[in-house]
Design an enzyme around this catalytic site. Structure first.
Site, PDB file in Angstrom:
ATOM      1  N   GLU A   1      -3.443  -0.459  -9.681  1.00 20.17           N
ATOM      2  CA  GLU A   1      -2.306   0.425  -9.924  1.00 20.17           C
ATOM      3  C   GLU A   1      -1.096  -0.449 -10.278  1.00 20.17           C
ATOM      4  OE1 GLU A   1      -3.257   4.342  -7.174  1.00 20.17           O
ATOM      5  OE2 GLU A   1      -2.130   2.731  -6.236  1.00 20.17           O
TER       6      GLU A   1
ATOM      7  N   SER B   1       0.826  -1.215   0.000  1.00 24.05           N
ATOM      8  CA  SER B   1       0.000   0.000   0.000  1.00 24.05           C
ATOM      9  C   SER B   1       0.848   1.248   0.000  1.00 24.05           C
ATOM     10  CB  SER B   1      -0.806   0.091   1.290  1.00 24.05           C
ATOM     11  OG  SER B   1      -1.696  -0.930   1.407  1.00 24.05           O
TER      12      SER B   1
ATOM     13  N   HIS C   1      -0.935  -3.052  -7.243  1.00 27.07           N
ATOM     14  CA  HIS C   1      -1.674  -2.594  -6.065  1.00 27.07           C
ATOM     15  C   HIS C   1      -3.177  -2.667  -6.301  1.00 27.07           C
ATOM     16  CE1 HIS C   1      -2.881   0.754  -3.107  1.00 27.07           C
ATOM     17  NE2 HIS C   1      -2.766  -0.379  -2.458  1.00 27.07           N
TER      18      HIS C   1
ATOM     19  N   ASN D   1      -3.609   5.969  -2.565  1.00 30.14           N
ATOM     20  CA  ASN D   1      -3.336   6.097  -1.130  1.00 30.14           C
ATOM     21  C   ASN D   1      -2.680   7.418  -0.742  1.00 30.14           C
ATOM     22  OD1 ASN D   1      -4.579   3.773  -0.460  1.00 30.14           O
ATOM     23  ND2 ASN D   1      -2.722   2.545  -0.312  1.00 30.14           N
TER      24      ASN D   1
HETATM   25  C1  LIG Z   1      -5.439   0.488   1.756  1.00 26.47           C
HETATM   26  C2  LIG Z   1      -5.124   0.319   0.339  1.00 26.47           C
HETATM   27  O1  LIG Z   1      -3.933   0.069   0.013  1.00 26.47           O
HETATM   28  C3  LIG Z   1      -6.050   0.562  -0.768  1.00 26.47           C
HETATM   29  C4  LIG Z   1      -7.485   0.309  -0.513  1.00 26.47           C
HETATM   30  O2  LIG Z   1      -7.968  -0.763  -0.729  1.00 26.47           O
HETATM   31  S1  LIG Z   1      -8.360   1.585   0.055  1.00 26.47           S
HETATM   32  C5  LIG Z   1     -10.016   1.004   0.134  1.00 26.47           C
HETATM   33  C6  LIG Z   1     -10.697   1.056  -1.216  1.00 26.47           C
HETATM   34  N1  LIG Z   1     -12.028   0.593  -1.047  1.00 26.47           N
HETATM   35  C7  LIG Z   1     -13.076   1.429  -0.852  1.00 26.47           C
HETATM   36  O3  LIG Z   1     -12.929   2.634  -0.867  1.00 26.47           O
HETATM   37  C8  LIG Z   1     -14.377   0.749  -0.598  1.00 26.47           C
HETATM   38  C9  LIG Z   1     -15.507   1.733  -0.441  1.00 26.47           C
HETATM   39  N2  LIG Z   1     -16.739   1.019  -0.222  1.00 26.47           N
HETATM   40  C10 LIG Z   1     -17.503   0.539  -1.260  1.00 26.47           C
HETATM   41  O4  LIG Z   1     -17.207   0.720  -2.433  1.00 26.47           O
HETATM   42  C11 LIG Z   1     -18.744  -0.201  -0.859  1.00 26.47           C
HETATM   43  O5  LIG Z   1     -19.118   0.203   0.429  1.00 26.47           O
HETATM   44  C12 LIG Z   1     -18.587  -1.772  -0.889  1.00 26.47           C
HETATM   45  C13 LIG Z   1     -18.405  -2.204  -2.325  1.00 26.47           C
HETATM   46  C14 LIG Z   1     -17.397  -2.257  -0.059  1.00 26.47           C
HETATM   47  C15 LIG Z   1     -19.830  -2.399  -0.285  1.00 26.47           C
HETATM   48  O6  LIG Z   1     -20.922  -1.860  -0.925  1.00 26.47           O
HETATM   49  P1  LIG Z   1     -22.368  -1.732  -0.235  1.00 26.47           P
HETATM   50  O7  LIG Z   1     -23.309  -1.224  -1.244  1.00 26.47           O
HETATM   51  O8  LIG Z   1     -22.208  -0.994   1.032  1.00 26.47           O
HETATM   52  O9  LIG Z   1     -22.692  -3.182   0.234  1.00 26.47           O
HETATM   53  P2  LIG Z   1     -23.260  -4.394  -0.590  1.00 26.47           P
HETATM   54  O10 LIG Z   1     -24.604  -4.080  -1.163  1.00 26.47           O
HETATM   55  O11 LIG Z   1     -23.126  -5.532   0.368  1.00 26.47           O
HETATM   56  O12 LIG Z   1     -22.216  -4.601  -1.748  1.00 26.47           O
HETATM   57  C16 LIG Z   1     -22.265  -3.951  -3.030  1.00 26.47           C
HETATM   58  C17 LIG Z   1     -21.877  -4.950  -4.059  1.00 26.47           C
HETATM   59  O13 LIG Z   1     -20.557  -5.447  -3.833  1.00 26.47           O
HETATM   60  C18 LIG Z   1     -20.582  -6.860  -3.584  1.00 26.47           C
HETATM   61  N3  LIG Z   1     -19.605  -7.122  -2.525  1.00 26.47           N
HETATM   62  C19 LIG Z   1     -19.474  -6.449  -1.366  1.00 26.47           C
HETATM   63  N4  LIG Z   1     -18.414  -6.911  -0.686  1.00 26.47           N
HETATM   64  C20 LIG Z   1     -17.878  -7.901  -1.440  1.00 26.47           C
HETATM   65  C21 LIG Z   1     -16.765  -8.762  -1.282  1.00 26.47           C
HETATM   66  N5  LIG Z   1     -15.985  -8.730  -0.215  1.00 26.47           N
HETATM   67  N6  LIG Z   1     -16.497  -9.636  -2.262  1.00 26.47           N
HETATM   68  C22 LIG Z   1     -17.261  -9.704  -3.361  1.00 26.47           C
HETATM   69  N7  LIG Z   1     -18.325  -8.918  -3.556  1.00 26.47           N
HETATM   70  C23 LIG Z   1     -18.630  -8.033  -2.593  1.00 26.47           C
HETATM   71  C24 LIG Z   1     -21.999  -7.185  -3.224  1.00 26.47           C
HETATM   72  O14 LIG Z   1     -22.348  -8.497  -3.599  1.00 26.47           O
HETATM   73  C25 LIG Z   1     -22.791  -6.145  -4.014  1.00 26.47           C
HETATM   74  O15 LIG Z   1     -22.970  -6.520  -5.355  1.00 26.47           O
HETATM   75  P3  LIG Z   1     -24.235  -5.926  -6.217  1.00 26.47           P
HETATM   76  O16 LIG Z   1     -24.356  -4.465  -5.929  1.00 26.47           O
HETATM   77  O17 LIG Z   1     -23.823  -6.202  -7.632  1.00 26.47           O
HETATM   78  O18 LIG Z   1     -25.381  -6.713  -5.718  1.00 26.47           O
HETATM   79  N1  LIG Z   2      -6.209  -3.932   3.730  1.00 28.04           N
HETATM   80  C1  LIG Z   2      -6.320  -3.241   2.615  1.00 28.04           C
HETATM   81  O1  LIG Z   2      -7.370  -2.586   2.376  1.00 28.04           O
HETATM   82  C2  LIG Z   2      -5.202  -3.229   1.623  1.00 28.04           C
HETATM   83  C3  LIG Z   2      -3.954  -3.765   1.916  1.00 28.04           C
HETATM   84  N2  LIG Z   2      -2.950  -3.746   0.977  1.00 28.04           N
HETATM   85  C4  LIG Z   2      -1.641  -4.308   1.268  1.00 28.04           C
HETATM   86  O2  LIG Z   2      -1.722  -5.726   1.071  1.00 28.04           O
HETATM   87  C5  LIG Z   2      -0.867  -6.391   1.994  1.00 28.04           C
HETATM   88  C6  LIG Z   2      -1.690  -7.367   2.823  1.00 28.04           C
HETATM   89  O3  LIG Z   2      -2.705  -6.668   3.510  1.00 28.04           O
HETATM   90  P1  LIG Z   2      -3.998  -7.405   4.102  1.00 28.04           P
HETATM   91  O4  LIG Z   2      -4.425  -8.477   3.188  1.00 28.04           O
HETATM   92  O5  LIG Z   2      -4.932  -6.337   4.506  1.00 28.04           O
HETATM   93  O6  LIG Z   2      -3.366  -8.064   5.429  1.00 28.04           O
HETATM   94  P2  LIG Z   2      -3.918  -9.279   6.300  1.00 28.04           P
HETATM   95  O7  LIG Z   2      -3.372  -9.062   7.668  1.00 28.04           O
HETATM   96  O8  LIG Z   2      -5.375  -9.464   6.104  1.00 28.04           O
HETATM   97  O9  LIG Z   2      -3.191 -10.541   5.616  1.00 28.04           O
HETATM   98  C7  LIG Z   2      -1.806 -10.731   5.604  1.00 28.04           C
HETATM   99  C8  LIG Z   2      -1.549 -12.231   5.669  1.00 28.04           C
HETATM  100  O10 LIG Z   2      -0.170 -12.493   5.390  1.00 28.04           O
HETATM  101  C9  LIG Z   2       0.214 -13.609   6.169  1.00 28.04           C
HETATM  102  N3  LIG Z   2       1.671 -13.610   6.258  1.00 28.04           N
HETATM  103  C10 LIG Z   2       2.441 -12.791   6.996  1.00 28.04           C
HETATM  104  N4  LIG Z   2       3.753 -13.076   6.761  1.00 28.04           N
HETATM  105  C11 LIG Z   2       3.773 -14.072   5.838  1.00 28.04           C
HETATM  106  C12 LIG Z   2       4.801 -14.772   5.151  1.00 28.04           C
HETATM  107  N5  LIG Z   2       6.094 -14.506   5.400  1.00 28.04           N
HETATM  108  N6  LIG Z   2       4.478 -15.738   4.267  1.00 28.04           N
HETATM  109  C13 LIG Z   2       3.179 -16.013   4.019  1.00 28.04           C
HETATM  110  N7  LIG Z   2       2.145 -15.378   4.622  1.00 28.04           N
HETATM  111  C14 LIG Z   2       2.450 -14.414   5.513  1.00 28.04           C
HETATM  112  C15 LIG Z   2      -0.504 -13.440   7.495  1.00 28.04           C
HETATM  113  O11 LIG Z   2      -0.649 -14.695   8.148  1.00 28.04           O
HETATM  114  C16 LIG Z   2      -1.848 -12.851   7.035  1.00 28.04           C
HETATM  115  O12 LIG Z   2      -2.830 -13.848   6.871  1.00 28.04           O
HETATM  116  C17 LIG Z   2      -0.152  -5.295   2.795  1.00 28.04           C
HETATM  117  O13 LIG Z   2       1.065  -4.976   2.160  1.00 28.04           O
HETATM  118  C18 LIG Z   2      -1.137  -4.127   2.695  1.00 28.04           C
HETATM  119  O14 LIG Z   2      -0.513  -2.891   2.859  1.00 28.04           O
HETATM  120  C19 LIG Z   2      -3.151  -3.253  -0.297  1.00 28.04           C
HETATM  121  C20 LIG Z   2      -4.383  -2.765  -0.659  1.00 28.04           C
HETATM  122  C21 LIG Z   2      -5.494  -2.659   0.294  1.00 28.04           C
END
Ligand SMILES: CC(=O)CC(=O)SCCNC(=O)CCNC(=O)[C@H](O)C(C)(C)COP(=O)(O)OP(=O)(O)OC[C@H]1O[C@@H](n2cnc3c(N)ncnc32)[C@H](O)[C@@H]1OP(=O)(O)O
Ligand SMILES: NC(=O)C1=CN([C@@H]2O[C@H](COP(=O)(O)OP(=O)(O)OC[C@H]3O[C@@H](n4cnc5c(N)ncnc54)[C@H](O)[C@@H]3O)[C@@H](O)[C@H]2O)C=CC1
Length: 309
Positions: free
Chosen positions: A175, A142, A163, A213
């Site tokens: 990405e 991330s 990503h 991010n």
């Molecule tokens: C940290 C990082 O490095 C980067 C990141 O990932 S940052 C995070 C990026 N993600 C976001 O910003 C998510 C924002 N949230 C959303 O887009 C929505 O809330 C959500 C898609 C997660 C859920 O949507 P919702 O409308 O609240 O719930 P819900 O109706 O249950 O789901 C919407 C759809 O997604 C599907 N869905 C939800 N979660 C799912 C999952 N885990 N797996 C598969 N499908 C899923 C549902 O089946 C539903 O499908 P339809 O609309 O086609 O029926």
């Molecule tokens: N959580 C999020 O929304 C997002 C996370 N990421 C990135 O993805 C990566 C994973 O994040 P998450 O899935 O959220 O974490 P998570 O905590 O859900 O899963 C990580 C998994 O890796 C396993 N693990 C740790 N060390 C290991 C090793 N040496 N060999 C094999 N398995 C090992 C752990 O047991 C755990 O199940 C991180 O780099 C995070 O920054 C990227 C996009 C979105």
């Protein structure tokens, strides 16, 4: 404006073919399980690896349930075809606990383990030794630098960032990150593979947080600070951004969804690198919640409480 609609469409109708047929995914948590699902849906052979076999069992269960959701949509009027789709996709996913062994026949290895540079380095050294010469190694990091992660491998030309976004089966963006030494051939293969698993790919430089991010994490952190100061309740902050800015989730809900540990790993890493940047300063409330094991949805409590899965 079609943002909401685009974000919600399932990425299951990919038509682009990739030369990559065997994918090993390391880390079976939130992200790894989603990446395994989309690759298997696209017809690729997947090995999903985690050091913890309980995690793998949980991942298989959630992948099965999520494939069921996809099948219901694609095969609305043909439930038997839907069942076949789920069974065939599941059959393409094998699980393992040894990353090196599981990478021996990979065309692509995607790492999605904990966001810690030392742990990623240890893993990639092993993968570089074990994976075939032609295999591409990629990180789903991330916030870490692709160049820093790849510093320990010999095949720097065959290393890049892939990503994904959470939840992987739903979020359509990928990405594709080019490191300083990523070859053009590797970059093209990564773009092609991303399209083959149904994603819209953008090209990113190896800059902190890439595109999404770099914008999203400071926004989430500002929301936590706003709550910490007592300026508004958690629920009001989330309602504000959903109804006032049209986001599908509010920032605190999203922080819980991403995982507060992951948020903290990102912030701490950036703070260490850029100590003068106010936006990256540590947040006492975030540190407290993580110390208490309140990591968000995955542990049942963060800013909100959740039913444990
Ligand atoms: C940290 C990082 O490095 C980067 C990141 O990932 S940052 C995070 C990026 N993600 C976001 O910003 C998510 C924002 N949230 C959303 O887009 C929505 O809330 C959500 C898609 C997660 C859920 O949507 P919702 O409308 O609240 O719930 P819900 O109706 O249950 O789901 C919407 C759809 O997604 C599907 N869905 C939800 N979660 C799912 C999952 N885990 N797996 C598969 N499908 C899923 C549902 O089946 C539903 O499908 P339809 O609309 O086609 O029926
Ligand atoms: N959580 C999020 O929304 C997002 C996370 N990421 C990135 O993805 C990566 C994973 O994040 P998450 O899935 O959220 O974490 P998570 O905590 O859900 O899963 C990580 C998994 O890796 C396993 N693990 C740790 N060390 C290991 C090793 N040496 N060999 C094999 N398995 C090992 C752990 O047991 C755990 O199940 C991180 O780099 C995070 O920054 C990227 C996009 C979105």
């Amino acid at each position: 404006m079609q943002f909401g609609i685009i974000a919600r469409k399932f990425s299951s109708s990919a038509t682009v073919q990739s030369a990559i047929k065997n994918v090993t995914i390391i880390g079976g948590g939130l992200m790894g399980s989603g990446i395994a699902q989309v690759a298997a849906q696209a017809g690729q052979n997947v090995i999903l690896v985690d050091v913890n076999s309980d995690v793998l069992a949980k991942s298989q269960k959630s992948i099965g349930a999520n494939l069921g959701r996809v099948a219901k949509k694609i095969y609305k009027d043909k439930p038997q075809d839907g069942e076949k789709f789920v069974a065939e996709s599941m059959a393409r996913i094998k699980t393992a606990t040894d990353p090196a062994e599981a990478s021996k026949s990979a065309d692509l290895v995607v790492e999605a383990i904990v966001e810690n540079i030392d742990i990623k380095h240890k893993l990639f050294k092993q993968l570089d030794e074990a994976a075939p010469q032609h295999a591409i190694l990629a990180s789903n990091t991330s916030s870490l630098s692709i160049n820093e992660i790849s510093s320990v491998v010999k095949r720097k030309d065959k290393f890049g960032g892939l990503h994904f976004f959470n939840p992987v089966p739903v979020m359509r963006l990928l990405e594709v990150v080019k490191g300083a030494e990523t070859s053009e051939e590797t970059y093209k293969s990564m773009m092609e593979w991303g399209k083959s698993v149904g994603k819209t790919c953008i090209t990113c430089k190896d800059t902190p947080g890439f595109v999404v991010n770099r914008l999203l994490v400071p926004y989430i952190c500002e929301a936590i600070r706003l709550y910490e100061r007592g300026d508004a309740s958690a629920r009001d902050i989330d309602i504000a951004m959903k109804l006032g800015a049209g986001y599908p989730m509010g920032p605190l809900e999203l922080a819980d969804y991403v995982g507060l540990d992951t948020n903290k790993f990102i912030l701490d890493g950036w703070h260490k690198k850029f100590p003068d940047q106010q936006l990256f300063k540590p947040i006492p409330l975030l540190n407290k919640l993580v110390a208490e094991g309140k990591l968000g949805v995955k542990t049942g409590e963060g800013f909100y409480k959740y039913e444990k899965k």
